[in-house]
Design an enzyme around this catalytic site. Structure first.
Site, PDB file in Angstrom:
ATOM      1  N   LYS A 114      38.003 -47.661  42.142  1.00 55.59           N
ATOM      2  CA  LYS A 114      36.687 -48.124  42.607  1.00 55.59           C
ATOM      3  C   LYS A 114      36.705 -48.374  44.111  1.00 55.59           C
ATOM      4  O   LYS A 114      35.715 -48.118  44.790  1.00 55.59           O
ATOM      5  CB  LYS A 114      36.254 -49.388  41.858  1.00 55.59           C
ATOM      6  CG  LYS A 114      35.813 -49.096  40.442  1.00 55.59           C
ATOM      7  CD  LYS A 114      35.197 -50.318  39.807  1.00 55.59           C
ATOM      8  CE  LYS A 114      34.822 -50.068  38.365  1.00 55.59           C
ATOM      9  NZ  LYS A 114      34.398 -51.277  37.676  1.00 55.59           N
ATOM     10  N   LYS A 196      36.568 -39.500  32.494  1.00 56.16           N
ATOM     11  CA  LYS A 196      35.879 -40.386  31.536  1.00 56.16           C
ATOM     12  C   LYS A 196      34.359 -40.285  31.692  1.00 56.16           C
ATOM     13  O   LYS A 196      33.871 -40.157  32.810  1.00 56.16           O
ATOM     14  CB  LYS A 196      36.343 -41.818  31.834  1.00 56.16           C
ATOM     15  CG  LYS A 196      35.927 -42.852  30.836  1.00 56.16           C
ATOM     16  CD  LYS A 196      36.348 -44.232  31.297  1.00 56.16           C
ATOM     17  CE  LYS A 196      35.465 -44.743  32.395  1.00 56.16           C
ATOM     18  NZ  LYS A 196      35.617 -46.146  32.748  1.00 56.16           N
ATOM     19  N   LYS A 199      29.248 -44.672  33.478  1.00 52.53           N
ATOM     20  CA  LYS A 199      27.906 -45.110  33.875  1.00 52.53           C
ATOM     21  C   LYS A 199      27.638 -44.745  35.324  1.00 52.53           C
ATOM     22  O   LYS A 199      26.514 -44.513  35.720  1.00 52.53           O
ATOM     23  CB  LYS A 199      27.801 -46.632  33.711  1.00 52.53           C
ATOM     24  CG  LYS A 199      27.583 -47.060  32.287  1.00 52.53           C
ATOM     25  CD  LYS A 199      27.406 -48.567  32.204  1.00 52.53           C
ATOM     26  CE  LYS A 199      28.655 -49.204  31.664  1.00 52.53           C
ATOM     27  NZ  LYS A 199      28.694 -50.654  31.721  1.00 52.53           N
TER      28      LYS A 199
HETATM   29  P1  TYM Z   1      32.384 -51.445  31.017  1.00 54.77           P
HETATM   30  O1  TYM Z   1      31.058 -52.082  31.219  1.00 54.77           O
HETATM   31  O2  TYM Z   1      32.847 -50.444  32.012  1.00 54.77           O
HETATM   32  O3  TYM Z   1      32.446 -50.766  29.609  1.00 54.77           O
HETATM   33  C1  TYM Z   1      32.126 -51.510  28.438  1.00 54.77           C
HETATM   34  C2  TYM Z   1      33.005 -51.126  27.276  1.00 54.77           C
HETATM   35  O4  TYM Z   1      32.842 -49.738  26.979  1.00 54.77           O
HETATM   36  C3  TYM Z   1      34.086 -49.074  27.021  1.00 54.77           C
HETATM   37  N1  TYM Z   1      33.852 -47.730  27.598  1.00 54.77           N
HETATM   38  C4  TYM Z   1      34.230 -46.598  27.015  1.00 54.77           C
HETATM   39  N2  TYM Z   1      34.849 -46.348  25.847  1.00 54.77           N
HETATM   40  C5  TYM Z   1      35.095 -45.062  25.533  1.00 54.77           C
HETATM   41  N3  TYM Z   1      34.740 -44.013  26.333  1.00 54.77           N
HETATM   42  C6  TYM Z   1      34.128 -44.214  27.508  1.00 54.77           C
HETATM   43  N4  TYM Z   1      33.775 -43.188  28.265  1.00 54.77           N
HETATM   44  C7  TYM Z   1      33.822 -45.554  27.887  1.00 54.77           C
HETATM   45  N5  TYM Z   1      33.201 -46.105  28.965  1.00 54.77           N
HETATM   46  C8  TYM Z   1      33.221 -47.442  28.762  1.00 54.77           C
HETATM   47  C9  TYM Z   1      34.976 -49.921  27.924  1.00 54.77           C
HETATM   48  O5  TYM Z   1      36.334 -49.712  27.651  1.00 54.77           O
HETATM   49  C10 TYM Z   1      34.516 -51.303  27.576  1.00 54.77           C
HETATM   50  O6  TYM Z   1      35.138 -51.764  26.401  1.00 54.77           O
HETATM   51  N6  TYM Z   1      35.515 -54.993  32.494  1.00 54.77           N
HETATM   52  C11 TYM Z   1      34.707 -54.553  31.389  1.00 54.77           C
HETATM   53  C12 TYM Z   1      33.669 -55.574  30.952  1.00 54.77           C
HETATM   54  C13 TYM Z   1      34.249 -56.911  30.650  1.00 54.77           C
HETATM   55  C14 TYM Z   1      34.982 -57.285  29.486  1.00 54.77           C
HETATM   56  C15 TYM Z   1      35.309 -58.647  29.665  1.00 54.77           C
HETATM   57  C16 TYM Z   1      35.375 -56.586  28.342  1.00 54.77           C
HETATM   58  C17 TYM Z   1      34.150 -58.003  31.446  1.00 54.77           C
HETATM   59  N7  TYM Z   1      34.794 -59.058  30.858  1.00 54.77           N
HETATM   60  C18 TYM Z   1      36.043 -59.361  28.686  1.00 54.77           C
HETATM   61  C19 TYM Z   1      36.117 -57.292  27.375  1.00 54.77           C
HETATM   62  C20 TYM Z   1      36.438 -58.651  27.560  1.00 54.77           C
HETATM   63  C21 TYM Z   1      33.972 -53.297  31.815  1.00 54.77           C
HETATM   64  O7  TYM Z   1      33.743 -53.032  32.969  1.00 54.77           O
HETATM   65  O8  TYM Z   1      33.500 -52.560  30.823  1.00 54.77           O
END
Ligand code: TYM
Length: 333
Positions: A114, A196, A199
């Site tokens: 990032k 991947k 978003k």
């Molecule tokens: P984020 O918002 O990027 O993504 C949310 C969740 O979706 C999963 N994910 C995917 N899984 C499979 N294939 C993909 N292409 C894909 N893109 C996203 C991510 O692995 C995630 O589970 N840091 C985290 C948010 C967060 C969080 C937490 C999660 C903040 N605090 C505490 C668990 C516990 C994040 O940016 O996810």
């Protein structure tokens, strides 16, 4: 009460990768693990670690809340809330920052990626992001954290910090375990299947949003990049495109790769893609319908208020205990 914790950043529309990697699993687990209570949140404090349009962010926060509900999260099983409305997340982040090391944060691959993607002005918040995330989890004594595969390193850091603090102060934090979906833990871009599905990808053809029209969903799947072999076979390294479509199909139908290979052994890619598109449209259609109904019902605010209240109750107690453990404040007679 045992707990399960997870969150999603409200940054742009939810795509099929996020859905299959996380929300779909939350819904399955909420039904499969009745002895656990779920704390699922909208990670808005994480979202501001890079610059955002504030009005867009506000809109996306509410949209994500309605999506969670439309996908089937049950407010009786899940405390659904907005991270910034539970102040203990910020308190916990500072506490853990004092127990995390610069060296271990410098090794975080998501931070490196990032930071590289930004021309200048990489914020300190982006650097300490994984510690904020560790706090989200440890605050609720989570036993399990359902996430996609890209969060693995952050979960390892969370465990390391918890173990470190337990060693220093005596048992005070539960060491959480990640839970990855069996199929769909990493859904790839439809146009560049070695990347991947994300978003933040600016290429709209690379992904499918949960609120996309059926015709768009079909179009994206039908034009997804494949290969010239013409055999539906799982081979991530040599056939990333087809393997990704198999992951999407497997996640939606609960079929294993072998079963998919058998079912499509005589099929060409067009036929297979059509089956993937049908399965996905079938999965998403009821979510879209419920989304509309939920937004119109005006219940979202009430559910978020209630969720924040429940989360606060647990989180405030935990913070008070931890402050005491590390020697903050004063002892009252
Ligand atoms: P984020 O918002 O990027 O993504 C949310 C969740 O979706 C999963 N994910 C995917 N899984 C499979 N294939 C993909 N292409 C894909 N893109 C996203 C991510 O692995 C995630 O589970 N840091 C985290 C948010 C967060 C969080 C937490 C999660 C903040 N605090 C505490 C668990 C516990 C994040 O940016 O996810």
């Amino acid at each position: 009460m045992k707990t399960i914790v997870s969150g999603i950043q409200p940054t742009g529309s939810i795509n099929v990768g996020t859905y299959l990697g996380s929300i779909r699993n939350f819904v399955a687990l909420q039904d499969a693990m009745p002895e656990h209570h779920f704390y699922i949140f909208i990670a808005d404090m994480h979202a501001i670690t890079v610059q955002r349009d504030r009005l867009e962010l506000r809109k996306t926060i509410k949209e994500l809340a309605a999506i969670y509900l439309a996908c089937g999260l049950n407010p009786e099983r899940v405390s659904l809330f907005i991270q910034s409305e539970v102040i203990a997340h910020a308190q916990m982040a500072h506490l853990l920052e004092c127990h995390a090391y610069i060296g271990e944060l410098e090794r975080m691959t998501q931070f490196k990626e990032k930071a590289r993607a930004q021309e200048s002005g990489v914020s300190v918040g982006l650097f300490t992001y994984p510690v904020l995330m560790a706090g989200d989890i440890l605050l609720y004594d989570a036993e399990y954290v359902p996430v996609g595969d890209d969060q693995k390193q952050h979960l390892e850091l969370t465990r390391d910090i918890a173990i470190r603090m337990n060693n220093r102060y005596g048992e005070c934090l539960r060491v959480p375990k990640p839970l990855f979906p069996k199929i769909g833990a990493r859904i790839m871009s439809l146009t560049e299947p070695t990347k991947k599905m994300s978003k933040s990808d600016t290429n709209v053809k690379s992904k499918i949003h949960l609120l996309d029209d059926d015709a768009i969903i079909r179009k994206r799947i039908m034009s997804a990049v494949t290969d010239s072999e013409g055999v539906v076979r799982f081979d991530k390294d040599n056939k990333p495109g087809i393997s990704n479509l198999m992951a999407i199909y497997g996640a939606v139908t609960n079929l294993e790769y072998e079963a998919i290979e058998n079912a499509f052994k005589d099929a060409d890619y067009q036929t297979f893609k059509k089956a993937v598109a049908d399965a996905l449209v079938g999965e998403i259609a009821p979510i879209k319908a419920r989304y509309k109904a939920i937004v119109e019902s005006g219940q979202v605010d009430e559910i978020l208020d209630e969720g924040a209240e429940q989360a606060r109750r647990l989180a405030q107690k935990k913070i008070a205990k931890l402050y005491h453990k590390v020697g903050l404040g004063r002892k009252r007679k």
